[in-house]
Structures are given as C-alpha cells and as structure tokens.
Motif scaffolding. Structure first.
Motif, mmCIF file in Angstrom:
data_model
loop_
_atom_site.group_PDB
_atom_site.id
_atom_site.type_symbol
_atom_site.label_atom_id
_atom_site.label_comp_id
_atom_site.label_asym_id
_atom_site.label_seq_id
_atom_site.Cartn_x
_atom_site.Cartn_y
_atom_site.Cartn_z
ATOM 1 N N GLY A 346 78.632 20.259 6.610
ATOM 2 C CA GLY A 346 79.014 20.069 8.205
ATOM 3 C C GLY A 346 80.530 20.797 8.237
ATOM 4 N N PHE A 347 81.338 20.948 7.096
ATOM 5 C CA PHE A 347 82.639 21.578 7.055
ATOM 6 C C PHE A 347 82.796 23.031 6.407
ATOM 7 C CE2 PHE A 347 84.133 17.069 7.760
ATOM 8 C CZ PHE A 347 84.801 17.342 9.089
ATOM 9 N N GLY A 348 81.408 23.244 5.982
ATOM 10 C CA GLY A 348 81.452 24.739 4.939
ATOM 11 C C GLY A 348 81.318 24.304 3.697
ATOM 12 N N HIS A 349 81.645 25.410 2.964
ATOM 13 C CA HIS A 349 81.646 25.377 1.664
ATOM 14 C C HIS A 349 82.364 26.354 0.859
ATOM 15 C CE1 HIS A 349 80.003 24.098 -2.330
ATOM 16 N NE2 HIS A 349 79.683 25.304 -2.557
ATOM 17 N N GLY A 350 82.845 26.181 -0.445
ATOM 18 C CA GLY A 350 83.745 27.031 -1.122
ATOM 19 C C GLY A 350 84.983 27.617 -0.473
ATOM 20 N N GLY A 351 85.240 28.845 -0.606
ATOM 21 C CA GLY A 351 86.660 29.119 -0.350
ATOM 22 C C GLY A 351 86.824 29.224 1.209
#
Length: 405
Positions: A346-351
């Motif tokens: 839900g908040f993205g992932h990775g860099g």
C-alpha cells in the motif's frame, strides 16, 4: 508491445467494480490466468497491467522500470489528466534525480519530526471531531468527509511544506482537477496554474525562510546548480498533491470498511489503544482508491510473468489487486487485523517506498483511535450504495460520508 491470450488482449481500463470497497471480479481472473496482461488505457493507448503480488512488488523495486521514457512524445498515455498521465522526469538523470530528492526530503520526514507532528495531528483531530459533533447535534447527521477526512491531511501537509492554510481550498480544487480525466484540457490547465502558485510561494520563501520543506527545497536549489528551478516546482506540486490526496481517501475508505460491517467497528472500539495499528494496516491493504494503478515505463526489455515487456512499454502496477492476492495473503478478501501477513504494498516497495508513510500512518492511527474512543456508537447514515463516489479520477474516493451515532 505484443499481446497476451485472446481472453485478455482487448481489456480496457478502468474495469467496472461492484462498489467502492470491492474490486472488479476480473482482477481475480487476471491474477490467476494472466498476471501480466495487455490492456488499453483510458487514453486509448496500449499498456501492460500487472496484478499479482509477487510481480507487482518486484517491479516496484526494479530499476529497469522508471517514470521517465526515452522518447516521451512516443510514450503511451494513461489518461488526459495531469497526474501519472504519462512519462515524467528526465530519462538520462532519473535515478540521480530520485536519489537527490530522497536525500533532500529525508530530514523533513525524520522520526524526530514525525513525533513532533504527532502532537499537532492529535490536536487537529480533536478539533475537527468537535466540529463533527456540533454538526451532528445541529442536524442529526454530519459529513465526516468534509469535516475530518479532508481538512486533517490538508492542514498537516500545509504545516509540513509551509503552505498558508488560507490557501488550502484553492490548492484542493487544483489538486482535484489535476487528478480528473475525461474533461478535456482542464487538468493540464490546473497543473499549470498549480505550478505558478508554487513558484510564487517559492519566491516568498526565498525572501523569508522558515522551517518547512519548501524553504529547504529553495535552499537546495540555490546551492546545487544541477537542481533546476522547474524540477523544484514539480517536486513541490507533487508533494502537496500526494501528501494529502491519498490520506483523505484512506480515511474515507477505512471508515466505510469498518462501519459497513459492525463487528469490525466493535473490534476496534473494544481496544482502540491496542488494536488501531493493526486495523490501519488492514485498511492500507484492502483500501482500494482509484481504478488504475502506478505507472512505469520499461527502460529495457524485461521478462516477467512469462511475458516480455519491451523497452518503452507502459506498465501499470495494480497495487489494489496485488494486496488482495490469495498467494500472498490467506483469505485475502477478508478484513482481518489479526492476520500474520503484514507485507502489503500500500505504500509501495523498495527504493520508491513512500517517503511519507510514517506521516500517513500517524494521521490514520490518530483518526481511527480517536474516533473509536470518542464516538463508539458511530454508524453510517446512508447505505453503502448511496455513498457518492468520485469517478474518472486518479485516486477515486468519496464525495461525502454522512454519519451519525
């Protein structure tokens, strides 16, 4: 770009969904049969839609995809809106620009500053709830959307960025128009106006610096010649939009998710202090704002899900579908704050993990804990099907949220 099977080759976004809390049933079919599928965007251009958790998570962190395009004029467009409608940034310098942006913004979203903001957020929530209570006492029904869900994130992002709160209504209108599509050139006109507004604000900060993000960006632009003025303004506009729009929608979706199933609301009311964090994470997982996804472009050929995504192809990452993938979450469609699996995207992932995630969590936790403590008998004043929702809009959401108790 090449096509997938005949069953999925003629799909056009957005897919019709039963209601604001449920996804189109087609997403389940795509996750199972064509997790990387050829689709047509609302703008009429080809793109790849990625729906399975594993591929969405991996591609979110894959540096072979980016927001820029080697030939922007040839890139597929998603909509005629002015947010995530097409490529953005400089293809040659995107990674370096992103690294610099994260470095500039990290202090603004530090744990220390977030703790300090937490006190401000609690005071704001208490004040907006006082207004909500007064509205209900006067009319029997109150609009939680306009009284709490909208003004809270707006006030918080104004304080963080250094935007005069008196201008909040103005930039809210511009943000809404920017993220709408299907209305001709209005979205682009709103973005241009938003850029002029932020440029004027930046010049005010240049003459009178304060402890806020826009002052920090102005200083950075003066000290680093490679950080051009236009890029600073684009970043300021993006922060102001993203910093309130998504949180507004998560509050609205979370309230609907809890109040449409009374046992969910009782679960939180029984122990707000101990259960709010888990409830918020489940809201972040299941809440599905908008009907599109996150836009990326392939910077080289990428093999994923049995498909070759060719350099320059548009890729739409459906975070909504990924977060309901039964291969990643047991009983994935169920609202279960006690579930073991916590790694939603839900908040993205990775860099590209959302730099404002801690602030958003602070706002959401404060809202839902305080609502449960102060208004344990809260309920919807209308049926779910009677809730007025935003369509042809990047982040979707409700237009009003009538409640009573």
């Amino acid at each position: 770009m090449t096509a997938t099977t005949d069953r999925t080759a003629d799909l056009t976004l957005p897919f019709a969904r039963p209601n604001i809390l449920e996804l189109a049933p087609l997403y389940e079919v795509l996750r199972r049969e064509a997790p990387v599928a050829a689709v047509t965007t609302p703008a009429g251009d080809p793109a790849w839609l990625v729906t399975r958790f594993e591929e969405v998570r991996d591609l979110l962190g894959d540096k072979r995809l980016g927001r820029s395009h080697p030939h922007p004029e040839q890139a597929s467009r998603i909509t005629d809106g002015a947010v995530q409608e097409g490529p953005s940034g400089n293809y040659e310098t995107e990674e370096a620009d992103h690294t610099r942006m994260r470095r500039l913004l990290t202090p603004a979203f530090s744990a220390k500053r977030m703790r300090r903001m937490g006190e401000d957020v609690q005071g704001l929530v208490d004040g907006y709830l006082d207004t909500l209570v007064a509205a209900k006492e006067a009319d029997g029904v109150a609009d939680l959307h306009e009284t709490l869900a909208v003004p809270l994130p707006v006030a918080v992002i104004c304080r963080l960025l250094g935007v005069p709160h008196d201008d909040s209504g103005y930039f809210r209108d511009l943000s809404d128009r920017m993220a709408s599509y299907g209305h001709g050139d209005d979205a682009q006109a709103a973005r241009a106006e938003f850029g002029r507004y932020m440029a004027g604000l930046a010049e005010q900060k240049r003459a009178d610096r304060t402890e806020d993000v826009i002052s920090d960006l102005v200083t950075a632009q003066e000290e680093d010649e490679s950080y051009d003025y236009a890029e600073m303004i684009r970043l300021s506009v993006g922060l102001l939009f993203a910093g309130h729009e998504t949180t507004v929608n998560r509050i609205g979706l979370g309230v609907l998710m809890l109040l449409t199933q009374p046992e969910r609301w009782r679960y939180l009311v029984e122990d707000p202090a101990g259960r709010t964090d888990r409830v918020v994470e489940e809201i972040m997982r299941l809440g599905a704002p908008g009907d599109l996804g996150l836009l990326r472009y392939a910077h080289t050929d990428v093999e994923v899900g049995g498909v070759t995504i060719q350099e320059g192809d548009a890729v739409i990452l459906s975070v909504n579908a990924a977060n309901r993938d039964p291969q990643a979450f047991a009983d994935a469609e169920a609202f279960d704050p006690e579930r073991e699996e916590r790694a939603h995207v839900g908040f993205g992932h990775g860099g590209h993990f959302c730099i404002g995630a801690s602030l958003a969590r602070t706002e959401l936790r404060t809202v839902f804990r305080t609502l449960a403590e102060r208004l344990p008998d809260l309920r919807l004043a209308v049926d779910l099907d009677d809730i007025d929702v935003r369509t042809q809009h990047l982040t979707g959401g409700v237009k009003a949220l009538p409640v009573t108790w």
